[in-house]
Design a protein around this motif. Structure first.
Motif, PDB file in Angstrom:
ATOM      1  N   TYR A 269       0.945  -0.977   0.340  1.00 49.27           N
ATOM      2  CA  TYR A 269      -0.168   0.059  -0.212  1.00 49.27           C
ATOM      3  C   TYR A 269       0.863   1.161   0.220  1.00 49.27           C
ATOM      4  CZ  TYR A 269      -2.322  -3.551   3.129  1.00 49.27           C
ATOM      5  OH  TYR A 269      -2.701  -5.177   3.576  1.00 49.27           O
ATOM      6  N   ASN A 271       1.603   3.928   1.590  1.00 48.99           N
ATOM      7  CA  ASN A 271       1.643   4.395   2.648  1.00 48.99           C
ATOM      8  C   ASN A 271       2.347   5.164   3.691  1.00 48.99           C
ATOM      9  OD1 ASN A 271      -0.099   6.437   4.571  1.00 48.99           O
ATOM     10  ND2 ASN A 271      -0.649   4.708   5.651  1.00 48.99           N
ATOM     11  N   TYR A 320      -5.356   5.477   0.454  1.00 55.63           N
ATOM     12  CA  TYR A 320      -3.557   5.512  -0.563  1.00 55.63           C
ATOM     13  C   TYR A 320      -3.525   5.879  -2.094  1.00 55.63           C
ATOM     14  CZ  TYR A 320      -3.774   2.083   3.182  1.00 55.63           C
ATOM     15  OH  TYR A 320      -3.342   1.725   5.145  1.00 55.63           O
ATOM     16  N   THR A 323      -2.804   8.775  -2.204  1.00 47.70           N
ATOM     17  CA  THR A 323      -1.712  10.187  -1.690  1.00 47.70           C
ATOM     18  C   THR A 323      -0.431   9.592  -1.919  1.00 47.70           C
ATOM     19  OG1 THR A 323      -2.149   9.216   0.854  1.00 47.70           O
ATOM     20  CG2 THR A 323       0.091   8.928  -0.049  1.00 47.70           C
ATOM     21  N   ASN A 372       4.948   1.272   6.138  1.00 44.72           N
ATOM     22  CA  ASN A 372       3.653   2.374   6.925  1.00 44.72           C
ATOM     23  C   ASN A 372       3.854   2.891   7.955  1.00 44.72           C
ATOM     24  OD1 ASN A 372       2.807  -0.279   7.663  1.00 44.72           O
ATOM     25  ND2 ASN A 372       0.805   0.002   6.737  1.00 44.72           N
ATOM     26  N   LYS A 444      -5.091   6.946   8.207  1.00 38.53           N
ATOM     27  CA  LYS A 444      -3.506   5.955   7.299  1.00 38.53           C
ATOM     28  C   LYS A 444      -2.446   5.897   8.391  1.00 38.53           C
ATOM     29  CE  LYS A 444      -4.398   9.109   3.319  1.00 38.53           C
ATOM     30  NZ  LYS A 444      -3.834  10.546   3.006  1.00 38.53           N
TER      31      LYS A 444
END
Length: 447
Positions: A269, A271, A320, A323, A372, A444
């Motif tokens: 992901y 993040n 995500y 972002t 993350n 997040k």
């Protein structure tokens, strides 16, 4: 320019184990991993230690347990211990209410086969939201099988769908002992570790205090090896919990900045913690080539297709993606110049779970850390840093990399990524609500 080699890096001070290139093998598919896992279990004679987020009560999970039981019956002195997250074991899948989770499965196994397999649930925090056991690694005799995969149908590609991960076997007595010693010495005696067996699980009113005490203890305990090795090929086991004095986080951060030619990041992901985003910006200013392979939102295990009932957890892949869009816009010039390559992985309705890092084709990080904010400060994470000074494993990891990017699309411009206007109406509504209250930022941090 600052010489980053002037100061001794943390990795150079940590205990490590020398290995030969022949002792390391990289598996390329989930089916290969399942085959190897069952083969190692079937031939085990001394010990089997499994550490994963969960061992699911489904066909693949039951298959693994059947092989564990058969191995113990064939070899009664065989020691079998399974470590899973405590909270994850006591709930059902997302959307399943009033479920005892996999804990009932473990209890039934112990009722049918008393004390044959010991299932330990590790409570990192009071609630799953605030931290889980995210340690990885299976020790079977003197082989360390390292993967970010848990044990269920999709991770093991038992049916049609699969969740793609990395899979590596290392034959090493020292590394295997290091992992086993940590589990036996740090986890089992700890206050927040519970045995799932045929007896009822009783949580007293001191549960909160026990878990808090355990958290402090686990944040200090590291893997132990006799010494730091200066051999041509070494492996350093890493572990980390919390924001402060996190060994794994520090090594990731330092080794990224140490890159002299190229860096490859794998993450399911997009993040990234703020510190890693800043590291990437610094490397790009130094003209270091960076390649990031990340799962497309449709390859997220949180993604909910439009033809299925929507759940708020399904917002995560869209958050995500927004972002990622911001990141690509910010670094479009580096993409245009060929310094930054971003690839999105997506293959049919399968999902992407890879994580790790390569630096200058010398350092190879195998880890369960999703790179993350949650992994950076909440969950307990581990990893293996391989230092290949003479490039003995370049071909091995290059082959793995080619397999990984097989189902990827290169992002050459930010307009290739969907924006909020392209999302389903219900997703747009919820994203607007989250942004108005700044809850999107909170999302997040914890997902």
């Amino acid at each position: 320019m600052v010489n980053l080699y002037r100061r001794k890096q943390l990795l150079e001070t940590l205990p490590s184990s020398s290995v030969s290139a022949a002792d390391i093998s990289v598996l390329l598919t989930a089916k290969d991993y399942l085959t190897q896992l069952l083969s190692l279990i079937n031939s085990a004679t001394t010990r089997i230690y499994i550490t994963a987020l969960y061992l699911e009560n489904d066909e693949a999970g039951r298959l693994v347990v059947e092989h564990l039981i058969a191995a113990k019956q064939r070899c009664p002195e065989l020691e079998i211990k399974v470590f899973v997250d405590f909270h994850r074991a006591r709930r059902g899948l997302i959307g399943q209410k009033n479920s005892e989770g996999n804990a009932a499965f473990y209890r039934d196994i112990d009722i049918a086969h008393p004390d044959l397999i010991k299932f330990y649930g590790v409570a990192v925090k009071q609630r799953e939201l605030f931290g889980v056991l995210h340690l990885k690694g299976l020790v079977i005799d003197d082989t360390l099988l390292y993967t970010g995969a848990s044990i269920n149908n999709i991770y093991l590609h038992y049916k049609e769908r699969y969740r793609y991960d990395r899979y590596c076997t290392i034959n090493s007595i020292a590394l295997s002992d290091s992992f086993v010693d940590y589990l036996n010495d740090a986890l089992i005696p700890s206050e927040g570790v519970y045995l799932f067996n045929r007896y009822p699980l009783v949580l007293d009113n001191k549960f909160k205090k026990k878990v808090a005490n355990q958290h402090k203890q686990l944040s200090r305990v590291k893997y132990q090896l006799p010494q730091h090795s200066n051999a041509d090929l070494t492996v350093t086991p890493l572990i980390g919990l919390g924001k402060r004095n996190n060994q794994l986080n520090k090594v990731i951060h330092q080794q990224m900045l140490q890159a002299q030619d190229n860096l490859v990041l794998y993450t399911p992901y997009f993040n990234l913690p703020g510190v890693l985003k800043r590291d990437i910006a610094r490397l790009l200013r130094r003209k270091i080539k960076i390649e990031i392979i990340v799962g497309d939102k449709r390859a997220s295990d949180f993604f909910i297709p439009e033809d299925q009932p929507f759940n708020k957890i399904g917002l995560v892949p869209y958050l995500y993606e927004t972002t990622l869009l911001q990141f690509v816009k910010r670094h479009q010039k580096s993409i245009n110049n060929g310094l930054l390559t971003i690839r999105l992985w997506q293959h049919d309705n399968n999902s992407f779970h890879l994580k790790g890092m390569k630096v200058d084709d010398r350092y190879h990080l195998l880890t369960g850390n999703n790179l993350n904010p949650r992994a950076w400060r909440l969950d307990i994470e581990n990893g293996l840093m391989i230092d290949d000074k003479q490039g003995q494993l370049i071909d091995t990891f290059a082959q793995e990399h080619q397999q990984i990017i097989k189902h990827t699309t290169e992002v050459k411009h930010w307009n290739q990524i969907q924006t909020a206007n392209d999302y389903p109406l219900i997703v747009r509504k919820w994203l607007n609500r989250l942004r108005r209250t700044n809850l999107d930022k909170l999302f997040k941090q914890y997902m």
